[in-house]
Scaffold this motif. Structure first.
Motif, mmCIF file in Angstrom:
data_model
loop_
_atom_site.group_PDB
_atom_site.id
_atom_site.type_symbol
_atom_site.label_atom_id
_atom_site.label_comp_id
_atom_site.label_asym_id
_atom_site.label_seq_id
_atom_site.Cartn_x
_atom_site.Cartn_y
_atom_site.Cartn_z
ATOM 1 N N ASP A 1 -0.217 -1.511 -10.182
ATOM 2 C CA ASP A 1 0.514 -0.254 -10.393
ATOM 3 C C ASP A 1 0.214 0.293 -11.788
ATOM 4 O O ASP A 1 -0.004 1.492 -11.981
ATOM 5 C CB ASP A 1 2.024 -0.481 -10.278
ATOM 6 N N PHE A 2 0.238 -0.607 -12.758
ATOM 7 C CA PHE A 2 -0.023 -0.241 -14.151
ATOM 8 C C PHE A 2 -1.394 0.423 -14.286
ATOM 9 O O PHE A 2 -1.556 1.411 -15.011
ATOM 10 C CB PHE A 2 0.057 -1.514 -14.998
ATOM 11 N N GLY B 1 -7.237 8.355 -4.252
ATOM 12 C CA GLY B 1 -6.424 7.148 -4.193
ATOM 13 C C GLY B 1 -5.552 7.102 -2.950
ATOM 14 O O GLY B 1 -5.425 6.047 -2.300
ATOM 15 N N SER B 2 -4.952 8.230 -2.600
ATOM 16 C CA SER B 2 -4.151 8.292 -1.371
ATOM 17 C C SER B 2 -5.008 7.988 -0.155
ATOM 18 O O SER B 2 -4.564 7.303 0.776
ATOM 19 C CB SER B 2 -3.549 9.685 -1.179
ATOM 20 N N CYS C 1 6.397 -0.690 -15.379
ATOM 21 C CA CYS C 1 5.570 -1.877 -15.116
ATOM 22 C C CYS C 1 5.752 -2.921 -16.220
ATOM 23 O O CYS C 1 5.959 -4.102 -15.939
ATOM 24 C CB CYS C 1 4.094 -1.511 -15.010
ATOM 25 N N ILE D 1 -3.042 2.065 -11.920
ATOM 26 C CA ILE D 1 -3.013 3.395 -11.306
ATOM 27 C C ILE D 1 -2.406 4.395 -12.286
ATOM 28 O O ILE D 1 -2.910 5.508 -12.484
ATOM 29 C CB ILE D 1 -2.202 3.397 -9.989
ATOM 30 N N LEU D 2 -1.310 4.003 -12.914
ATOM 31 C CA LEU D 2 -0.642 4.913 -13.844
ATOM 32 C C LEU D 2 -1.502 5.179 -15.076
ATOM 33 O O LEU D 2 -1.545 6.302 -15.575
ATOM 34 C CB LEU D 2 0.724 4.336 -14.211
ATOM 35 N N ASN D 3 -2.214 4.184 -15.525
ATOM 36 C CA ASN D 3 -3.126 4.385 -16.652
ATOM 37 C C ASN D 3 -4.281 5.306 -16.290
ATOM 38 O O ASN D 3 -4.866 5.953 -17.158
ATOM 39 C CB ASN D 3 -3.659 3.040 -17.153
ATOM 40 N N MET D 4 -4.625 5.350 -15.006
ATOM 41 C CA MET D 4 -5.653 6.287 -14.559
ATOM 42 C C MET D 4 -5.238 7.697 -14.965
ATOM 43 O O MET D 4 -6.025 8.459 -15.511
ATOM 44 C CB MET D 4 -5.797 6.196 -13.029
ATOM 45 N N VAL D 5 -3.975 8.023 -14.731
ATOM 46 C CA VAL D 5 -3.482 9.362 -15.023
ATOM 47 C C VAL D 5 -3.468 9.644 -16.523
ATOM 48 O O VAL D 5 -3.993 10.655 -16.985
ATOM 49 C CB VAL D 5 -2.059 9.561 -14.449
ATOM 50 N N SER D 6 -2.870 8.743 -17.285
ATOM 51 C CA SER D 6 -2.748 9.027 -18.719
ATOM 52 C C SER D 6 -4.112 9.037 -19.410
ATOM 53 O O SER D 6 -4.333 9.789 -20.355
ATOM 54 C CB SER D 6 -1.791 8.055 -19.425
ATOM 55 N N LEU E 1 -8.574 12.847 -7.984
ATOM 56 C CA LEU E 1 -8.471 11.384 -8.036
ATOM 57 C C LEU E 1 -7.222 10.869 -7.324
ATOM 58 O O LEU E 1 -7.252 9.823 -6.681
ATOM 59 C CB LEU E 1 -8.510 10.897 -9.484
ATOM 60 N N ALA E 2 -6.121 11.623 -7.428
ATOM 61 C CA ALA E 2 -4.903 11.203 -6.723
ATOM 62 C C ALA E 2 -5.129 11.253 -5.216
ATOM 63 O O ALA E 2 -4.705 10.345 -4.479
ATOM 64 C CB ALA E 2 -3.727 12.088 -7.121
ATOM 65 N N ALA F 1 3.361 9.417 -16.106
ATOM 66 C CA ALA F 1 2.475 8.243 -16.042
ATOM 67 C C ALA F 1 2.904 7.196 -17.069
ATOM 68 O O ALA F 1 2.926 5.998 -16.792
ATOM 69 C CB ALA F 1 1.027 8.649 -16.266
ATOM 70 N N CYS G 1 -5.482 4.370 0.249
ATOM 71 C CA CYS G 1 -4.279 3.771 0.859
ATOM 72 C C CYS G 1 -4.281 3.962 2.371
ATOM 73 O O CYS G 1 -4.046 3.015 3.125
ATOM 74 C CB CYS G 1 -3.017 4.393 0.278
ATOM 75 N N ILE H 1 2.940 6.429 -5.542
ATOM 76 C CA ILE H 1 2.570 6.708 -6.933
ATOM 77 C C ILE H 1 1.507 7.802 -6.975
ATOM 78 O O ILE H 1 1.564 8.740 -7.779
ATOM 79 C CB ILE H 1 2.027 5.437 -7.634
ATOM 80 N N LEU H 2 0.521 7.697 -6.104
ATOM 81 C CA LEU H 2 -0.554 8.696 -6.094
ATOM 82 C C LEU H 2 -0.047 10.059 -5.654
ATOM 83 O O LEU H 2 -0.461 11.089 -6.201
ATOM 84 C CB LEU H 2 -1.696 8.201 -5.208
ATOM 85 N N LEU I 1 -8.530 3.096 -11.297
ATOM 86 C CA LEU I 1 -8.060 3.304 -9.936
ATOM 87 C C LEU I 1 -8.778 2.344 -8.987
ATOM 88 O O LEU I 1 -8.146 1.673 -8.157
ATOM 89 C CB LEU I 1 -8.298 4.754 -9.513
ATOM 90 N N PHE J 1 0.644 4.473 -2.448
ATOM 91 C CA PHE J 1 0.530 5.827 -1.887
ATOM 92 C C PHE J 1 1.553 6.752 -2.534
ATOM 93 O O PHE J 1 1.263 7.908 -2.858
ATOM 94 C CB PHE J 1 0.742 5.723 -0.373
ATOM 95 N N HIS K 1 -4.895 -5.136 -5.574
ATOM 96 C CA HIS K 1 -3.978 -5.133 -4.438
ATOM 97 C C HIS K 1 -4.638 -5.627 -3.155
ATOM 98 O O HIS K 1 -4.032 -6.358 -2.379
ATOM 99 C CB HIS K 1 -3.375 -3.731 -4.260
ATOM 100 N N VAL L 1 0.824 -1.209 0.000
ATOM 101 C CA VAL L 1 0.000 0.000 0.000
ATOM 102 C C VAL L 1 0.861 1.262 0.000
ATOM 103 O O VAL L 1 0.533 2.247 -0.667
ATOM 104 C CB VAL L 1 -0.943 -0.002 1.227
#
Lengths: 332, 332
Positions: free
Chosen positions: B115-116, B147-148, A151, B118-123, B143-144, A144, B151, A118-119, B78, A116, B85, A112
């Motif tokens: 992780d992938f 997500g935090s 990944c 989460i990162l795709n959420m951004v892009s 959104l970040a 991103a 966590c 990454i976010l 997200l 955290f 996880h 977790v």
């Protein structure tokens, strides 16, 4: 690191102080466990290389890095997140002589903590309010994408375990993703955030491409160079994880049948790690792979240097050249 | 879900079709393993609740959700990342009757797949190029932060394992983070992206706050209501993981000593999960906790409904009201 002081204020010791000071300010008084874990991971000894590259890239391309400190921190958050998760995956108890986050806090919480981080990369990048929002958004895309590439690289690397027949090109592509991506992201984001021209953004990106590959090849070599290498992970980690690295693949390709059998045995996980490591080292010397790899790393660094040779911000360019040189220096 | 058709085009079946169609378009022909894993996780059966809330929130506050499809997908990425996880952390082999991502692909790769996502959420969020960049950036912050918060909630939840003395207020705060955050994020981001006024953004956020709590309380209740609940996880998951949930904490607080000893035993992990579950269910009935919790969930839903009662986009408001009602419906 060499102190290149061609312009007051843009040297590596000053940047390190600026970055680590800001990191401490934000994370050393963490109240909640989640933030404590992030702080533990972030405040560990490290060279803050990627943040430094982001700031340097901004300046090298003729811009101003003054308001980009949050962005620099953001790329470090992303980098450290990948380390936290990598350490879980590799089951490494130590990183730079300290217990890894999962060794200290347990695997679930460490998992977790990585998320955290990454976010927080996103929210911290968004603090750059002095930068035009479209540039910040583009930097977010860049980071991103860099993270997504890491990944992909990690998954590819897992697929290569024990595979000595892996073409060197495939390994190079994996490295481009796993290691190169964050260098690429840092440099490109820095240039984008400071409003660089398209050509300059590409030049900074090319620098990072070559730096990333040179860095990783040398990182793969370090366990096999002289005593007490100062890598982040134990010297036996690669053989213990049956991971074929650049010099191993180069050596295997040019080895005769007898040596090939030895490569296979050393990477099989059947021998104790220290013994595998020793056997591997000898093979890399006798096959010439050690020297070949060192030469390849040096070539990449030359290409990196050439990519930014013409950029306007000379103090920052000097710093980036110094970083490139240091990445293939044993004492880095 | 009830078909609320007060305006052509903004109904849940149509939104579901739009969202799942886009999801399939993007993920069903995944070439690389990393993308295959993401696709496996995303294309699993699910209600696409949070994406729907983002689009509904945009319309309810008087805006246009037409170009917000990428943002809606982003919030689902997200959400699904947290599930991937969570399932690793809880060691759950199944989700909605299918093998979890780590059960199917292994834990290491599943970790990276999360992780992938989460990162795709951004892009993907950043694909909303028809929206002013400052609004997209603000949505990224929202959104970040969401997500935090998830966590933080997950770490707090881990700290509450086996702790029957946990005050109900602390549990509620944990829920606000762990479950509420993504509802909050989806609704707030939707309003922000469609240019809503400050008051309207707050109204949408308040709706989500109450919805999140009501949803989670009812989710906690589901394992103890009549036969074959249709939750994402097995009915015995909470007791098996020694996790005190809302009705359990409410029941424990009002229980006499004899019943308290039973609560402790049922949550101790010492009894087989099915037996713990049965004992727990009886305790929740006899202490009145089942009814109390059901009433609390219903209260939260009422508050959610009131928060958006005055918003201008009536079709979308109707949809959000229907979602609120369904969240405390056994057949959801």
């Amino acid at each position: 690191m060499t102190n290149t002081e061609t312009r007051a204020g843009f040297t590596s010791p000053e940047l390190t102080e600026l970055l680590s000071g800001e990191m401490r300010k934000r994370w050393s008084a963490a109240a909640e466990r989640t933030e404590q874990m992030a702080g533990y991971a972030l405040l560990a000894p490290g060279k803050l290389l990627r943040p430094m590259l982001l700031l340097a890239s901004a300046e090298a391309t003729g811009g101003d890095s003054t308001h980009l400190l949050p962005a620099a921190l953001a790329v470090e958050y992303l980098h450290v997140a990948t380390l936290v998760h990598d350490d879980i995956i590799d089951d490494d108890e130590l990183r730079r002589g300290r217990p890894t986050v999962h060794a200290h806090y347990g695997t679930s919480d460490a998992l977790v903590a990585g998320d955290f981080l990454i976010l927080n990369m996103v929210s911290t990048l968004a603090e750059c309010t002095a930068v035009p929002p479209e540039a910040v958004l583009e930097a977010a895309r860049v980071l991103a994408t860099a993270g997504s590439d890491v990944c992909r690289g990690q998954v590819r690397e897992a697929g290569l375990v024990g595979d000595l027949d892996c073409p060197v090109e495939d390994y190079r592509e994996m490295v481009r993703l796993k290691t190169g991506a964050l260098f690429r992201g840092a440099c490109r984001a820095g240039a984008v955030l400071s409003g660089a021209t398209r050509d300059h953004v590409e030049a900074a990106t090319q620098y990072a491409e070559h730096l990333g590959l040179g860095f990783q090849i040398f990182d793969d070599l370090l366990p096999y160079l002289a005593a007490s290498p100062t890598t982040g992970k134990p010297a036996t980690s690669d053989v213990a994880n049956m991971r074929p690295t650049f010099p191993v693949l180069v050596g295997y390709q040019s080895a005769d049948q007898a040596d090939r059998r030895q490569f296979v045995e050393a990477l099989s996980g059947r021998m104790p790690a220290a013994e595998s490591h020793q056997v591997m080292r000898e093979l890399l010397v006798t096959t010439g792979a050690l020297d070949l790899s060192r030469a390849r790393a040096a070539d990449e660094i030359l290409e990196a240097r050439e990519s930014i040779a013409g950029l306007p911000g000379t103090a920052a360019v000097d710093l980036m050249l110094a970083i490139a040189d240091l990445s293939v220096d044993r004492n880095r």
